[in-house]
Design a protein around this motif. Structure first.
Motif, PDB file in Angstrom:
ATOM      1  N   TRP A 134       0.833  -1.198   0.000  1.00  0.00           N
ATOM      2  CA  TRP A 134       0.000   0.000   0.000  1.00  0.00           C
ATOM      3  C   TRP A 134       0.870   1.251   0.000  1.00  0.00           C
ATOM      4  N   PHE A 135       1.919   1.275   0.790  1.00  0.00           N
ATOM      5  CA  PHE A 135       2.815   2.426   0.837  1.00  0.00           C
ATOM      6  C   PHE A 135       3.382   2.706  -0.556  1.00  0.00           C
ATOM      7  N   ARG A 136       3.938   1.689  -1.178  1.00  0.00           N
ATOM      8  CA  ARG A 136       4.557   1.871  -2.496  1.00  0.00           C
ATOM      9  C   ARG A 136       3.526   2.324  -3.529  1.00  0.00           C
ATOM     10  N   THR A 137       2.423   1.600  -3.621  1.00  0.00           N
ATOM     11  CA  THR A 137       1.408   1.878  -4.635  1.00  0.00           C
ATOM     12  C   THR A 137       0.762   3.241  -4.429  1.00  0.00           C
ATOM     13  N   SER A 138       0.359   3.540  -3.201  1.00  0.00           N
ATOM     14  CA  SER A 138      -0.322   4.818  -2.955  1.00  0.00           C
ATOM     15  C   SER A 138       0.626   5.999  -3.134  1.00  0.00           C
ATOM     16  N   THR A 139       1.894   5.820  -2.801  1.00  0.00           N
ATOM     17  CA  THR A 139       2.864   6.898  -2.997  1.00  0.00           C
ATOM     18  C   THR A 139       3.032   7.202  -4.484  1.00  0.00           C
ATOM     19  N   LEU A 166      -1.806   1.544 -10.828  1.00  0.00           N
ATOM     20  CA  LEU A 166      -3.195   1.981 -10.668  1.00  0.00           C
ATOM     21  C   LEU A 166      -4.125   0.796 -10.393  1.00  0.00           C
ATOM     22  N   ALA A 167      -3.910  -0.318 -11.086  1.00  0.00           N
ATOM     23  CA  ALA A 167      -4.728  -1.513 -10.853  1.00  0.00           C
ATOM     24  C   ALA A 167      -4.490  -2.057  -9.442  1.00  0.00           C
ATOM     25  N   ASP A 168      -3.236  -2.078  -9.022  1.00  0.00           N
ATOM     26  CA  ASP A 168      -2.904  -2.545  -7.672  1.00  0.00           C
ATOM     27  C   ASP A 168      -3.531  -1.621  -6.627  1.00  0.00           C
ATOM     28  N   TRP A 169      -3.464  -0.303  -6.870  1.00  0.00           N
ATOM     29  CA  TRP A 169      -4.056   0.675  -5.954  1.00  0.00           C
ATOM     30  C   TRP A 169      -5.559   0.418  -5.816  1.00  0.00           C
ATOM     31  N   ARG A 170      -6.240   0.171  -6.938  1.00  0.00           N
ATOM     32  CA  ARG A 170      -7.685  -0.093  -6.907  1.00  0.00           C
ATOM     33  C   ARG A 170      -7.996  -1.367  -6.109  1.00  0.00           C
ATOM     34  N   ARG A 171      -7.202  -2.425  -6.337  1.00  0.00           N
ATOM     35  CA  ARG A 171      -7.425  -3.687  -5.612  1.00  0.00           C
ATOM     36  C   ARG A 171      -7.245  -3.488  -4.103  1.00  0.00           C
ATOM     37  N   LEU A 172      -6.173  -2.829  -3.724  1.00  0.00           N
ATOM     38  CA  LEU A 172      -5.906  -2.599  -2.305  1.00  0.00           C
ATOM     39  C   LEU A 172      -6.974  -1.707  -1.679  1.00  0.00           C
TER      40      LEU A 172
END
Length: 193
Positions: A134-139, A166-172
């Motif tokens: 989450w830290f990596r993706t949201s940053t 963006l896809a990972d961010w949406r999943r998380l």
């Protein structure tokens, strides 16, 4: 006593409807100088929160609980600030202390860091399932505009290059929303029983 006028009959009807509506909705009714005032309480549904607000509310509940377990008072806007030592204890408990364990260098050259300890990190692990991811993706996602400006590209081009993030961010975020809704519902069920 004169017979009621059409106007007073309408007012009486409104009061009767108000009484009926209040009985169905669980409202209180106050007759004051011929005017009916109602005040709904429990039966009024609260406004629907946005997904961001649901996640924020769950995060706050989790971090507040974490701080209270440590004997600290969660900060609130408008309350008088605690002494410096207490404020530092709350900040360290909330955000973690010591050396930061997470770090990401952005294409702009900025480095973003975060702790894996502290109440906020625990809340993120609970809601998102994987705080590091989450830290990596949201940053990355939260810095797409600066990346576009820095690389002299359009935001659409940067978004296209960052499809995976963006896809990972949406999943998380979807996971966090599901967890947050369940947490808040359990708390509401517990509070109402």
């Amino acid at each position: 006593m004169p017979p009621p006028s059409a106007g007073s009959a309408r007012r009486g009807g409104a009061v009767a409807v108000g009484l009926l509506g209040c009985r169905l909705l669980g409202c209180g009714l106050l007759l004051l100088g011929g005017a009916a005032l109602t005040g709904c309480t429990a039966a009024s549904a609260p406004p629907r929160l946005s997904p961001d607000d649901v996640i924020k509310a769950a995060t706050q509940r989790l971090t507040d609980d974490c701080l209270v377990r440590q004997g600290l008072t969660p900060p609130r806007p408008g309350q008088s600030p605690p002494p410096d030592a207490e404020r530092e204890r709350v900040a360290e408990a909330m955000f973690g202390g010591g050396r930061t364990e997470l770090s990401l260098r952005l294409p702009t050259g900025y480095v973003v860091r975060a702790h894996t300890d502290g109440c906020l990190a625990a809340a993120q692990r609970r809601l998102y399932g994987d705080q590091r991811r989450w830290f990596r993706t949201s940053t990355i996602v939260n810095n797409l505009k600066p990346e576009a400006a820095h690389s002299d590209r359009t935001l659409a081009e940067v978004r296209a290059d960052r499809r995976a993030e963006l896809a990972d961010w949406r999943r998380l975020r979807t996971r966090a929303l599901t967890e947050a809704e369940a947490l808040l519902q359990r708390r509401n069920d517990h509070a109402s029983s």
